[in-house]
Write a protein that holds these residues in place. Structure first.
Motif, PDB file in Angstrom:
ATOM      1  N   ILE A   8       0.850  -1.183   0.000  1.00 33.04           N
ATOM      2  CA  ILE A   8       0.000   0.000   0.000  1.00 33.04           C
ATOM      3  C   ILE A   8       0.890   1.238   0.000  1.00 33.04           C
ATOM      4  N   GLY A   9       0.698   2.098  -0.987  1.00 30.78           N
ATOM      5  CA  GLY A   9       1.306   3.422  -0.985  1.00 30.78           C
ATOM      6  C   GLY A   9       0.316   4.367  -0.331  1.00 30.78           C
ATOM      7  N   PHE A  10       0.745   5.097   0.702  1.00 33.58           N
ATOM      8  CA  PHE A  10      -0.204   5.853   1.522  1.00 33.58           C
ATOM      9  C   PHE A  10       0.204   7.312   1.666  1.00 33.58           C
ATOM     10  N   TYR A  11      -0.803   8.178   1.693  1.00 34.40           N
ATOM     11  CA  TYR A  11      -0.588   9.609   1.928  1.00 34.40           C
ATOM     12  C   TYR A  11      -1.566  10.067   2.997  1.00 34.40           C
ATOM     13  N   GLY A  12      -1.048  10.416   4.185  1.00 30.97           N
ATOM     14  CA  GLY A  12      -1.895  10.867   5.280  1.00 30.97           C
ATOM     15  C   GLY A  12      -2.419  12.271   5.038  1.00 30.97           C
ATOM     16  N   ASN A  13      -3.616  12.531   5.465  1.00 33.64           N
ATOM     17  CA  ASN A  13      -4.220  13.845   5.278  1.00 33.64           C
ATOM     18  C   ASN A  13      -3.342  14.921   5.919  1.00 33.64           C
ATOM     19  N   PRO A  14      -2.925  15.943   5.168  1.00 32.08           N
ATOM     20  CA  PRO A  14      -2.050  16.978   5.732  1.00 32.08           C
ATOM     21  C   PRO A  14      -2.761  17.872   6.747  1.00 32.08           C
ATOM     22  N   ASP A  15      -4.099  17.875   6.718  1.00 23.14           N
ATOM     23  CA  ASP A  15      -4.888  18.669   7.650  1.00 23.14           C
ATOM     24  C   ASP A  15      -5.147  17.841   8.910  1.00 23.14           C
ATOM     25  N   VAL A  16      -4.756  18.362  10.075  1.00 21.48           N
ATOM     26  CA  VAL A  16      -4.937  17.638  11.334  1.00 21.48           C
ATOM     27  C   VAL A  16      -6.392  17.246  11.537  1.00 21.48           C
ATOM     28  N   ARG A  17      -7.309  18.104  11.098  1.00 17.82           N
ATOM     29  CA  ARG A  17      -8.734  17.831  11.284  1.00 17.82           C
ATOM     30  C   ARG A  17      -9.199  16.633  10.464  1.00 17.82           C
ATOM     31  N   GLY A  18      -8.459  16.295   9.417  1.00 14.98           N
ATOM     32  CA  GLY A  18      -8.838  15.149   8.594  1.00 14.98           C
ATOM     33  C   GLY A  18      -7.999  13.911   8.854  1.00 14.98           C
ATOM     34  N   ARG A  19      -7.122  13.998   9.891  1.00 18.99           N
ATOM     35  CA  ARG A  19      -6.207  12.893  10.170  1.00 18.99           C
ATOM     36  C   ARG A  19      -6.960  11.635  10.591  1.00 18.99           C
ATOM     37  N   GLU A  47      -9.733  10.588   9.511  1.00 15.69           N
ATOM     38  CA  GLU A  47     -10.222   9.929   8.299  1.00 15.69           C
ATOM     39  C   GLU A  47      -9.133   9.052   7.688  1.00 15.69           C
ATOM     40  N   SER A  48      -7.888   9.510   7.775  1.00 21.51           N
ATOM     41  CA  SER A  48      -6.769   8.712   7.260  1.00 21.51           C
ATOM     42  C   SER A  48      -6.622   7.413   8.037  1.00 21.51           C
ATOM     43  N   TRP A  49      -6.719   7.500   9.376  1.00 20.38           N
ATOM     44  CA  TRP A  49      -6.569   6.294  10.194  1.00 20.38           C
ATOM     45  C   TRP A  49      -7.763   5.356   9.983  1.00 20.38           C
ATOM     46  N   ASN A  50      -8.946   5.927   9.755  1.00 22.73           N
ATOM     47  CA  ASN A  50     -10.115   5.090   9.452  1.00 22.73           C
ATOM     48  C   ASN A  50      -9.920   4.354   8.131  1.00 22.73           C
ATOM     49  N   LEU A  51      -9.281   5.027   7.164  1.00 25.57           N
ATOM     50  CA  LEU A  51      -9.000   4.389   5.886  1.00 25.57           C
ATOM     51  C   LEU A  51      -8.051   3.208   6.076  1.00 25.57           C
ATOM     52  N   LEU A  52      -6.996   3.400   6.872  1.00 27.18           N
ATOM     53  CA  LEU A  52      -6.056   2.310   7.139  1.00 27.18           C
ATOM     54  C   LEU A  52      -6.765   1.140   7.816  1.00 27.18           C
ATOM     55  N   SER A  53      -7.624   1.447   8.775  1.00 27.68           N
ATOM     56  CA  SER A  53      -8.371   0.394   9.474  1.00 27.68           C
ATOM     57  C   SER A  53      -9.264  -0.373   8.509  1.00 27.68           C
ATOM     58  N   HIS A  54      -9.919   0.351   7.612  1.00 26.93           N
ATOM     59  CA  HIS A  54     -10.800  -0.295   6.629  1.00 26.93           C
ATOM     60  C   HIS A  54      -9.996  -1.211   5.704  1.00 26.93           C
ATOM     61  N   LEU A  55      -8.832  -0.733   5.261  1.00 25.60           N
ATOM     62  CA  LEU A  55      -7.996  -1.541   4.364  1.00 25.60           C
ATOM     63  C   LEU A  55      -7.504  -2.804   5.066  1.00 25.60           C
TER      64      LEU A  55
END
Length: 282
Positions: A59-70, A72-80
């Motif tokens: 998996i090539g991953f790019y975390g949301n640069p906005d702290v408020r959307g971080r 969502e990034s971790w939820n994406l990893l959990s879903h994957l």
């Protein structure tokens, strides 16, 4: 396109969001990679590795640069992670650090932010696989590689290198699944300075020297072989030790703060710093 100019005729490209983001994965050979899913923040593929005769997930991953959307990034990893039957490795810019020692200078990261990131990695059963070279972003280790223990055991000599770049504040990540095994196969010996950080290393060298036989060149060759064998067995132990220390820190941070807990947190952080120093020195 950069991918095509580099000679990768097959690939997957995800456009950037303004001046931020953008993902591209390229490869040679039609049967090497199978696309599983992609989004603005990830590319998920199955790798048909003919060298090790196994299939694994990248998996090539790019975390949301906005702290408020971080989150969502971790939820994406959990879903994957819930949709997986293969051993896997994740590489990319997570835009977050796991502990304060990964940042030098500047404004401190929120303990809650770092804890949430550590818990996200732990929930996916991913472990940091370390790195060689300069730490990315100069002050913060935002770019990294993480993997399941099964993947680490499949590629025990794997190494992540942070390469230099002339015009970016990020460092390209090179994953070498062969790593030190490549050097050992060619018959090269490398003395690693990080070995000297092990308290018992000097005594081990003395014992190995006493146990060796023959003239000086033969004894040196035997000594080198024993060092390499010892180092290879230590690699997996060091990775497991980092995981245990990170788990211990997570546990301690959740406790009511007392002088005793603070002392234990400091001790665990010092141990983690030592492991990080080994990687830096390597």
């Amino acid at each position: 396109m950069v991918r095509l100019k580099c000679g990768y005729e097959n690939g997957i490209d995800v456009g950037s969001m303004g001046s931020k983001g953008g993902l591209s994965l390229g490869w040679k050979g039609n049967s090497l990679v199978k696309l599983i899913s992609f989004s603005s923040f990830h590319i998920d593929v199955e790798v048909n590795d003919t060298d090790c005769r196994n299939k694994w997930r990248l998996i090539g991953f790019y975390g949301n640069p906005d702290v408020r959307g971080r989150s969502e990034s971790w939820n994406l990893l959990s879903h994957l992670s819930t949709n997986n039957s293969l051993t896997w490795v994740v590489l990319g810019d997570f835009n977050e650090i796991t502990n304060s020692f990964e940042k030098k200078g500047g404004r401190r990261h929120s303990e809650r932010q770092m804890l949430t990131f550590r818990m996200a990695l732990k929930g996916c059963k991913w472990n940091d696989i370390g790195f060689r070279g300069h730490s990315p972003n100069i002050r913060e280790r935002l770019d990294r590689g993480v993997a399941t223990l099964e993947w680490v055991e499949l590629f025990p000599g794997a190494q992540v290198d942070h390469l230099t770049h002339s015009f970016s504040d990020h460092y390209p990540i090179l994953l070498d699944t062969m790593g030190m095994e490549r050097f050992e196969y060619k018959g090269h010996f490398r003395f690693e300075a990080k070995w000297c950080l092990e308290p018992k290393f000097e005594d081990l060298v003395k014992d190995w020297w006493i146990d060796s036989g023959g003239d000086i060149p033969n004894r040196l060759e035997q000594l080198g072989q024993k060092m390499q064998a010892w180092s290879k067995s230590r690699e997996r132990d060091e990775k497991r030790k980092r995981v245990c220390l990170e788990d211990r820190l997570d546990y301690l941070y959740k406790q009511d703060i007392t002088d005793d807990i603070l002392a234990k947190i400091a001790e665990a952080q010092l141990d983690l710093n030592l492991e990080a120093n080994k990687e830096e020195l390597f």
